[in-house]
Design a protein around this motif. Structure first.
Motif, mmCIF file in Angstrom:
data_model
loop_
_atom_site.group_PDB
_atom_site.id
_atom_site.type_symbol
_atom_site.label_atom_id
_atom_site.label_comp_id
_atom_site.label_asym_id
_atom_site.label_seq_id
_atom_site.Cartn_x
_atom_site.Cartn_y
_atom_site.Cartn_z
ATOM 1 N N ARG B 11 -0.256 -6.833 -3.154
ATOM 2 C CA ARG B 11 -1.000 -6.255 -4.267
ATOM 3 C C ARG B 11 -0.884 -4.738 -4.261
ATOM 4 O O ARG B 11 -0.873 -4.120 -3.200
ATOM 5 C CB ARG B 11 -2.471 -6.630 -4.155
ATOM 6 C CG ARG B 11 -2.703 -8.121 -4.251
ATOM 7 C CD ARG B 11 -4.176 -8.432 -4.044
ATOM 8 N NE ARG B 11 -4.424 -9.850 -4.284
ATOM 9 C CZ ARG B 11 -5.625 -10.354 -4.565
ATOM 10 N NH1 ARG B 11 -6.675 -9.543 -4.628
ATOM 11 N NH2 ARG B 11 -5.776 -11.638 -4.784
ATOM 12 N N PRO B 12 -0.839 -4.152 -5.438
ATOM 13 C CA PRO B 12 -0.844 -2.695 -5.519
ATOM 14 C C PRO B 12 -2.270 -2.167 -5.381
ATOM 15 O O PRO B 12 -3.222 -2.885 -5.659
ATOM 16 C CB PRO B 12 -0.328 -2.436 -6.932
ATOM 17 C CG PRO B 12 -0.785 -3.628 -7.710
ATOM 18 C CD PRO B 12 -0.768 -4.793 -6.754
ATOM 19 N N ALA B 13 -2.399 -0.932 -4.936
ATOM 20 C CA ALA B 13 -3.697 -0.273 -5.051
ATOM 21 C C ALA B 13 -3.833 0.176 -6.505
ATOM 22 O O ALA B 13 -2.847 0.510 -7.150
ATOM 23 C CB ALA B 13 -3.766 0.916 -4.111
ATOM 24 N N SER B 99 2.884 3.697 -13.495
ATOM 25 C CA SER B 99 3.213 2.844 -12.357
ATOM 26 C C SER B 99 4.614 3.053 -11.823
ATOM 27 O O SER B 99 5.144 2.189 -11.148
ATOM 28 C CB SER B 99 3.033 1.377 -12.762
ATOM 29 O OG SER B 99 3.788 1.089 -13.928
ATOM 30 N N CYS B 101 7.528 3.807 -9.484
ATOM 31 C CA CYS B 101 7.580 3.697 -8.035
ATOM 32 C C CYS B 101 7.671 5.094 -7.431
ATOM 33 O O CYS B 101 8.431 5.935 -7.905
ATOM 34 C CB CYS B 101 8.797 2.856 -7.649
ATOM 35 S SG CYS B 101 8.893 2.493 -5.913
ATOM 36 N N ASP B 104 2.901 7.841 -5.897
ATOM 37 C CA ASP B 104 1.939 8.178 -4.852
ATOM 38 C C ASP B 104 2.631 7.979 -3.509
ATOM 39 O O ASP B 104 3.130 6.898 -3.236
ATOM 40 C CB ASP B 104 0.716 7.270 -4.975
ATOM 41 C CG ASP B 104 -0.430 7.698 -4.067
ATOM 42 O OD1 ASP B 104 -0.155 8.047 -2.887
ATOM 43 O OD2 ASP B 104 -1.580 7.683 -4.532
ATOM 44 N N PRO B 105 2.685 9.028 -2.671
ATOM 45 C CA PRO B 105 3.420 8.917 -1.407
ATOM 46 C C PRO B 105 2.798 7.909 -0.443
ATOM 47 O O PRO B 105 3.440 7.492 0.521
ATOM 48 C CB PRO B 105 3.356 10.333 -0.824
ATOM 49 C CG PRO B 105 2.216 10.996 -1.514
ATOM 50 C CD PRO B 105 2.113 10.361 -2.868
ATOM 51 N N ARG B 106 1.575 7.503 -0.741
ATOM 52 C CA ARG B 106 0.904 6.584 0.186
ATOM 53 C C ARG B 106 1.361 5.153 0.030
ATOM 54 O O ARG B 106 1.013 4.296 0.835
ATOM 55 C CB ARG B 106 -0.610 6.655 -0.038
ATOM 56 C CG ARG B 106 -1.190 7.988 0.305
ATOM 57 C CD ARG B 106 -2.605 8.110 -0.193
ATOM 58 N NE ARG B 106 -2.689 8.191 -1.653
ATOM 59 C CZ ARG B 106 -3.778 8.583 -2.316
ATOM 60 N NH1 ARG B 106 -4.874 8.911 -1.647
ATOM 61 N NH2 ARG B 106 -3.784 8.636 -3.615
ATOM 62 N N GLY B 107 2.097 4.854 -1.019
ATOM 63 C CA GLY B 107 2.519 3.481 -1.251
ATOM 64 C C GLY B 107 2.406 3.140 -2.717
ATOM 65 O O GLY B 107 2.444 4.026 -3.568
ATOM 66 N N VAL B 108 2.276 1.863 -3.001
ATOM 67 C CA VAL B 108 2.236 1.442 -4.394
ATOM 68 C C VAL B 108 0.823 1.621 -4.931
ATOM 69 O O VAL B 108 -0.086 0.885 -4.571
ATOM 70 C CB VAL B 108 2.684 -0.018 -4.542
ATOM 71 C CG1 VAL B 108 2.534 -0.456 -5.997
ATOM 72 C CG2 VAL B 108 4.115 -0.174 -4.083
ATOM 73 N N VAL B 109 0.669 2.641 -5.746
ATOM 74 C CA VAL B 109 -0.621 2.916 -6.358
ATOM 75 C C VAL B 109 -0.410 3.046 -7.865
ATOM 76 O O VAL B 109 0.267 3.948 -8.336
ATOM 77 C CB VAL B 109 -1.247 4.212 -5.816
ATOM 78 C CG1 VAL B 109 -2.616 4.433 -6.444
ATOM 79 C CG2 VAL B 109 -1.353 4.171 -4.302
ATOM 80 N N ILE B 110 -1.000 2.116 -8.576
ATOM 81 C CA ILE B 110 -0.903 2.108 -10.029
ATOM 82 C C ILE B 110 -2.151 2.760 -10.583
ATOM 83 O O ILE B 110 -3.240 2.526 -10.084
ATOM 84 C CB ILE B 110 -0.801 0.657 -10.529
ATOM 85 C CG1 ILE B 110 0.566 0.092 -10.181
ATOM 86 C CG2 ILE B 110 -1.089 0.560 -12.005
ATOM 87 C CD1 ILE B 110 0.671 -1.390 -10.428
#
Lengths: 253, 253
Positions: B11-13, B99, B101, B104-110
Motif C-alpha cells: 500500500r502507498p502512504a 503520484s 514515482c 517523496d524520497p521516503r517511498g511511495v507517498v501519494i
DNA sequence: GCAAAAGTGTTATCATTACACCCATGG
DNA sequence: CCATGGGTGTAATGATAACACTTTTGC
C-alpha cells in the motif's frame, strides 16, 4: 539504499475506477461500460472497471523494504482499463477521490476516479470482453435515481462516481472539444450535434449549432467525398488555442 | 468482525496537501500560506501544509486487524489545515492527486491536493503560527518559474501543486462566486474587482465589472451605512442558481 | 413514393464593450 | 488643494437565437 525516514502510519489500500463513456452512433445513445463482478464483495453486481495501484518493492536479505516503485494513479487507471476492457482510450481525466469510510467492506480502500471517452468502433469491439458490457447510460442513471434510500445499483459507491462523471462530462463538453473523442476520425456535423444533444439532454438548432462549433476553429472540413460534408478534429489548432489561454466557446446556455 | 477478503498488495502512504490562498486587501495582493519544514526530508524548505490520512485500526488478541476506520481525504485536508494553521476555511476544493514515482524520497507517498480560500481577517491571525507564513503569491510563482531545470523552490512536488492550484483558481473564479470567500462578510465592489484583477492578471472597466457581478444575482446590497455601497454574498441565491443547473456568468473574456 | 435527414442565410434581439464627468475623502 | 477612489448611463458593436424551404437518401 535510501534513508529510511520511517512511516509508521497505517496505510489505506488505493485503487482507481474508471467511468468509460462510448457513443453509439446508430442509436444516438450514450453508453457506459460496466463489468459484472465475479468475486466478493458485491459478486454478481455491476461495477466500474478498476483496480489496485501497483507498487513494486525490493527487499533485502532480511525482508526489509529497500526501495519501492509505483505507477501513477493515471497510469494505473489506464492499465486497469486496458487489462479489463482492451479498449483504446481517446481521452481520460481525473474526477477526484472517493474515500468515505465504509465504501469498501474489506477495509480502508480509497479510490481515485477517472472518466474516459472511447470511439464507437471500440464500442463494438468491447462487447466480446468476458463480463464487460456496454449499457445505455441514461437507463443506468434512471435506475440509480430510483433506487430506494440505502440501496445502490452498482457495487461500492460507484453510483456516486457515475453521477460525478456525468456532471463532469456535461461541464467539460461545453469548453473542451471532447465530444469528438466519442466519434470516429471523420464525422458529420450531425453526429457532433447528436453527441451534444445526448450528453446535455437538449436540442439545438442545426444551423446555429454548426456555426458555433465551426467558429471554434478546432475542426477541419475534409474534401467532399460524397455529397455530405465531413470533419475531423484539428488537435494542433486546439492545443495552440488552449496554450494561449483561450477556452473554447462551445457553451450552450 | 467483518469478513476478511484479504488485500495483500503493498500500500502507498497517502497524504493531503493544501494550497491556501488569502487576499491582502490593503496591498491588493494574493498570498499563499507556506510552512517551513523542520524535519527531513526537505528540512528548512518551504512547503504546503498537509499530512497523512488518519486510519484507526482495532486489532484482536493476536494482533490481527479487526476493523479500520478512516477519515475522508477532504476531512484530512481540513484537519491538517486547522492543526497547522488554525485558520477558518471559507472554501476548499480538490485539485487532484499527485503520484509520480519518486515525489517523496521516503517511498511511495501519494498526495491528494486541495486548495482553500480564507478571509483577510484570518490572514493576519495566521501570522503568529510557528513556522507558517503568508507570502506574496505572484512572487512565489516568479521564483518557481525561474528555478533552473531540475531544481525546485518548494519541497516535494509542491511547485507543481501550486501551479495547478492557481490554474484552478483562475478557472473557478470565472464561474463560481469564490472571489467573495477571499473577502470579509461585507465588501465594496472595488474590493471584488481587486480580487478578480489580481487573480486573473487583467484590468476591468469599473462600471462593466459591477454590472456583470451584480447581474449574476448572488450579491445583496447592504443598506448604506456611510456614503459607500457595500455588498454581501447571498449563499441561498447562489445555491438555488447552482442546483437549477445554471452557472454563474462571471466569465471575463 | 414517402418519411427522415442534410444542406443553406437573414433578421431581431440580447449581451458586451468602450467611454467621461462629477463628488467625496484623506493626505 | 490636490490626488485618489467611488459613484453614475449611453451608444456602438458583436454574439446569439429564431426561423423555412429545397434536395437527397433510405425504407
Amino acid at each position: 539504499m535510501k534513508p529510511n525516514y520511517g512511516y509508521k502510519y497505517p496505510r489505506p489500500a488505493v485503487t482507481t475506477d474508471c467511468v468509460i463513456f462510448g457513443f453509439d452512433l446508430k442509436e444516438s445513445v450514450l453508453k457506459i461500460l460496466l463489468i459484472e463482478r465475479g468475486i466478493e464483495p458485491f459478486s454478481g453486481k455491476m461495477a466500474l472497471p478498476g483496480g489496485f495501484i501497483q507498487i513494486k518493492t525490493e527487499t533485502d536479505a532480511d525482508g526489509f523494504v529497500v526501495s519501492e516503485k509505483n505507477e501513477t494513479l493515471y497510469e494505473c487507471a489506464k492499465r486497469e482499463l486496458c487489462e479489463e476492457t482492451g479498449l483504446k482510450i481517446n481521452y481520460m481525466a481525473e474526477l477526484g477521490t472517493f474515500s468515505t469510510c465504509g465504501r469498501d467492506p474489506r477495509g480502508v480502500v480509497i479510490t481515485d476516479a477517472y472518466y474516459a471517452l472511447v470511439n464507437p468502433s471500440d464500442v463494438k469491439g468491447g462487447d466480446d470482453a468476458l463480463t464487460a458490457q456496454w449499457v445505455n447510460f441514461h437507463e443506468v442513471l434512471e435506475v440509480i435515481g430510483h433506487m430506494p434510500k440505502g440501496f445502490r445499483f452498482l457495487a461500492f459507491d460507484h453510483d456516486e462516481i457515475v453521477a460525478r462523471a456525468y456532471r463532469s462530462l456535461q461541464e467539460q463538453i461545453c469548453f473542451e472539444p471532447i465530444a469528438f473523442e466519442l466519434l470516429p476520425e471523420k464525422f458529420s456535423m450531425t453526429a457532433v450535434q447528436r453527441v451534444y444533444e445526448e450528453v446535455l439532454g437538449r436540442q439545438f438548432d442545426r444551423r446555429n449549432f454548426a456555426r458555433k462549433v465551426l467558429d471554434s476553429g478546432v475542426l477541419d472540413q475534409l474534401p467532399h467525398t460524397g455529397r455530405n460534408v465531413y470533419y475531423s478534429l484539428n488537435r494542433e489548432r486546439y492545443e495552440e488555442m488552449r496554450s494561449s489561454g483561450k477556452r473554447l466557446k462551445l457553451i450552450f446556455v
